[in-house]
Motif scaffolding. Structure first.
Motif: not given
Length: 412
Positions: A171, A181, A237
């Motif tokens: 990520a 991500p 993310m």
């Protein structure tokens, strides 16, 4: 709202509206409006119209099930029911059934031997109340999937991940390259991530202990803390614009390479299919986040609001029968990305991801009940709110676990 107290008075208005309808037209409400979903629902409409007796009148409702379901219920309670409606397989229509507002399908089910052809049996059990059957399970949808764009990783010199830990490790590199991500949206999609992690990170025993047994001890366990820790990774993310994004828009971010992955149910396959992407070549699917090959058995069912017009009832029963025909089961589920509820159909045309799902479901121990089959809509709503609060803040894992324990302790 006391549905049962309202039922008798409302049925009178239902009878009036039903008699005035064209018996050959059957309005069908659903929330299948994305590209892949629209292609799948067209299969049903074409199949029904081809029978030549009645006409499918499409009643698509924009938004997800959490938006559409209250509108559907309100229409039924308000005496203006549709001829048929999609609802999640589970407890969404429980009170309407108890109130006597749904058509009894038991005679048709016995005539066509639904108990012998529908698998797993839990799907038909979810349609059954006091020995009578009130809905038709159409497909098996499972939440426990992660979808990754292979090209995003390959083109940037990274290994295509095979599980959540490998994905999480990449990520930071993805962020450095300007790639999101994890694509998602809110609100229900965020709680979906947590629920998938409950299985993928926590495993089967934890999932059942919390959702089925309502165990406060399981909520406070070390295994469940790992779930919330992974959920905290996920919140770091996503992009800043995730809130309010439709799920299919998040899927398209993965398809286009703007995002690396998405945790979403297998209905996402319909979007990959419309985009002409090939499983195993353009994208990969990770059931159970690559750790636990377990799938729940949620999905879509059709209910048929009660009326006093025999022509409409006949049209309803014709649709109910058609939904379980072999031809419909194959054509619809190939388009939708879901799995058929019949175990006796030919799915040689299934793609690599569908075959993974079929292989998992072939072992009964791998099959889980969906959360809508174990938790009331009220409890699900509380958990969704908690997930949103956690995801959009810096709430600690300890606080999240305590709040989840309070919700499960009061769940019915």
């Amino acid at each position: 709202m006391n549905i049962r107290l309202m039922a008798a008075a409302l049925l009178a208005s239902v009878a009036i509206s039903a008699v005035s309808a064209n018996a050959t037209d059957l309005e069908v409400t659903h929330w299948w409006t994305s590209g892949g979903e629209a292609a799948a629902v067209k299969v049903l409409a074409d199949q029904y119209n081809a029978l030549g007796n009645n006409k499918w009148v499409d009643g698509a409702i924009a938004g997800a099930g959490s938006t559409a379901t209250p509108l559907i219920v309100t229409r039924i309670l308000g005496g203006n029911p549709m001829g048929a409606t999609q609802l999640n397989t589970g407890r969404d229509a429980e009170e309407l059934v108890k109130a006597g507002l749904m058509t009894d399908l038991t005679e048709l089910a016995e005539k066509e031997h639904w108990k012998d052809i529908i698998r797993p049996a839990k799907l038909l059990d979810a349609c059954t109340y006091e020995g009578h059957i009130y809905c038709v399970p159409l497909n098996i949808h499972s939440w426990q999937w992660m979808w990754v764009n292979r090209h995003v990783f390959e083109d940037n010199g990274m290994k295509v991940p095979t599980n959540w830990d490998e994905f999480a490790a990449e990520a930071p590199k993805l962020k450095d390259k300007g790639i999101v991500p994890l694509a998602t949206g809110a609100p229900w999609q965020v709680d979906g991530i947590r629920s998938v992690m409950q299985v993928g990170i926590g495993g089967k025993d934890l999932y059942l202990a919390i959702n089925q047994k309502k165990s406060e001890e399981a909520v406070r366990s070390a295994d469940n803390r790992k779930v919330w820790t992974a959920f905290a990774q996920a919140r770091d993310m996503v992009d800043e614009s995730y809130s309010g994004r439709d799920w299919n828009m998040a899927t398209n971010m993965v398809i286009e390479g703007k995002a690396a992955g998405q945790i979403m149910g297998d209905w996402a396959q319909g979007e990959f299919g419309v985009a002409k992407k090939v499983a195993g070549k353009d994208y990969d699917c990770l059931p159970g986040l690559g750790f636990h090959g377990l799938l729940d058995t949620g999905g879509d069912s059709f209910y048929f609001p009660k009326n006093t017009n025999p022509d409409i009832t006949k049209a309803q029963l014709e649709l109910a029968s058609m939904l379980l025909s072999k031809e419909t089961q194959v054509k619809f589920n190939l388009a939708k990305g879901s799995l058929p509820v019949r175990g006796d159909v030919d799915l040689t045309a299934a793609n690599a991801c569908m075959k993974k799902g079929l292989e998992i479901l072939a072992t009964p121990e791998n099959v889980l009940p969906g959360t809508t089959q174990m938790l009331t809509p009220d409890t699900i709503g509380q958990l969704t709110d908690l997930s949103l609060q956690f995801f959009s803040s810096k709430m600690s894992v300890d606080d999240a676990v305590n709040k989840q324990a309070d919700i499960i302790k009061q769940a019915q």
